[in-house]
Design a protein around this motif. Sequence first.
Motif, PDB file in Angstrom:
ATOM      1  N   THR A 126       0.836  -1.190   0.000  1.00  0.00           N
ATOM      2  CA  THR A 126       0.000   0.000   0.000  1.00  0.00           C
ATOM      3  C   THR A 126       0.876   1.247   0.000  1.00  0.00           C
ATOM      4  OG1 THR A 126      -0.123   0.015   2.425  1.00  0.00           O
ATOM      5  CG2 THR A 126      -1.823  -1.202   1.234  1.00  0.00           C
ATOM      6  N   ASP A 127       0.361   2.299  -0.565  1.00  0.00           N
ATOM      7  CA  ASP A 127       1.094   3.563  -0.642  1.00  0.00           C
ATOM      8  C   ASP A 127       0.905   4.324   0.668  1.00  0.00           C
ATOM      9  OD1 ASP A 127       2.305   5.928  -1.245  1.00  0.00           O
ATOM     10  OD2 ASP A 127       1.229   6.279  -3.120  1.00  0.00           O
ATOM     11  N   LYS A 128       1.985   4.471   1.441  1.00  0.00           N
ATOM     12  CA  LYS A 128       1.917   5.155   2.728  1.00  0.00           C
ATOM     13  C   LYS A 128       2.557   6.537   2.667  1.00  0.00           C
ATOM     14  CE  LYS A 128       4.025   1.665   4.632  1.00  0.00           C
ATOM     15  NZ  LYS A 128       3.998   0.832   3.413  1.00  0.00           N
ATOM     16  N   THR A 129       2.855   7.004   1.475  1.00  0.00           N
ATOM     17  CA  THR A 129       3.477   8.310   1.337  1.00  0.00           C
ATOM     18  C   THR A 129       2.473   9.407   1.653  1.00  0.00           C
ATOM     19  OG1 THR A 129       2.957   8.431  -1.025  1.00  0.00           O
ATOM     20  CG2 THR A 129       5.064   7.455  -0.410  1.00  0.00           C
ATOM     21  N   SER A 302       6.378   3.285  -0.527  1.00  0.00           N
ATOM     22  CA  SER A 302       5.415   2.667  -1.438  1.00  0.00           C
ATOM     23  C   SER A 302       6.128   1.509  -2.121  1.00  0.00           C
ATOM     24  CB  SER A 302       4.910   3.683  -2.474  1.00  0.00           C
ATOM     25  OG  SER A 302       4.063   3.061  -3.407  1.00  0.00           O
ATOM     26  N   GLY A 303       5.842   0.307  -1.685  1.00  0.00           N
ATOM     27  CA  GLY A 303       6.551  -0.854  -2.213  1.00  0.00           C
ATOM     28  C   GLY A 303       7.653  -1.300  -1.264  1.00  0.00           C
ATOM     29  N   THR A 329       7.587  10.473   3.622  1.00  0.00           N
ATOM     30  CA  THR A 329       7.608   9.724   2.375  1.00  0.00           C
ATOM     31  C   THR A 329       9.028   9.251   2.109  1.00  0.00           C
ATOM     32  OG1 THR A 329       7.054   9.793   0.007  1.00  0.00           O
ATOM     33  CG2 THR A 329       8.024  11.768   0.956  1.00  0.00           C
ATOM     34  N   TRP A 331      11.610   7.067  -1.091  1.00  0.00           N
ATOM     35  CA  TRP A 331      11.653   6.569  -2.464  1.00  0.00           C
ATOM     36  C   TRP A 331      13.086   6.172  -2.826  1.00  0.00           C
ATOM     37  CZ3 TRP A 331      11.266  11.524  -0.810  1.00  0.00           C
ATOM     38  CH2 TRP A 331      12.206  12.463  -1.267  1.00  0.00           C
TER      39      TRP A 331
END
Length: 352
Positions: A126-129, A302-303, A329, A331
């Motif tokens: 799930t995208d938690k950003t 995310s991922g 966030t 990445w």
Amino acid sequence: MAQQAYMTETDNGGSGPEPRGTRLRRLLGRLAERLPASWRGDPRIWRRGAVVAVLALSLALVMVLHSRIPNRFGNLGSLTETFLPWLGLFVPLLLVLALVRRSATALIAVVVPAVVWLNLFGGLLTDKTASGGNLTVATHNVNADNADPSGTARDVAASGADVLALEELTASAVPVYEKALAATYKYHSVQGTVGLWSKYPMSDVADVDIKLGWVRAMRATVTTPEGPVAFYVAHLPSVRVKLQAGFTARQRDKSADALGEAIAADPLSRKVLLGDLNGTMNDRSLNAVTSQMRSAQGAAGSGFGFSWPASFPMARIDQIMVTGVEPVTSWTLPETGSDHLPVAARVKVTTS
């Protein structure tokens, strides 16, 4: 009392509580109704596929009990935990085998490791950003054999990081990185093979002894607009998978313990660790560090955030970990001339 008696008769036909075995047969019957029509008339669907079912349940046990797998035999436990997310690839394979065998028993068994895997790693899908934050940090193992250090420096500086950590610096490459990053970062320090570049003032810079005999870790206080934050940069020793010795990580584990002790003793409450830890958050051998800090990638990513090897990332061994600040966030950055991907995170530092 009359209402209770009515409910009992309605639910169980007036015969009292339904035996557990009867409930199980009814459940299996419902499952059988959902099977393809070509399967339903075959009584062997429950007897076939025993091997597939055993493999599925064994896979589930490995994932559930990974922390119980002993390390005294070639560090097998740590090796399993390093690549633990990849065990999920066996689930669709077992599903195909169950379908080929036309086995209802195997199909039900395959559900178990699927549920276990989702329980362990489903949150990473799930995208938690989120938006916000007031400090961007990044870290990159630049690779001692990097053929384009200046290009790598420009790439990571373009991430917008306010504080940047680099690992695996060579004496010959340090001046190249210093020159390439000078326009973006006013403050910096290199200790041994690791360095920290910052847009904000740095003080109390010192190397950190991680029991190697040479310097691969450092600490500095960065005075952000919201107050001082302790920054640690570390490059823990590499691990190797050898045929006879297994997963050799003794020196890495010893260094992780020393790093954890240094971070725990730090007087500042807000701390950020940037670096190549040569291990994942699942690896119990990094508990001295992971037990006291949060992973920015895990909390606000995310991922999976795999960072190594850069050509086909399989593990997240480059870490951004925090305590006393809030990840917003995170990445991974595009591939550079290194065999690792750079990783970055945006965090929120509250005014002290």
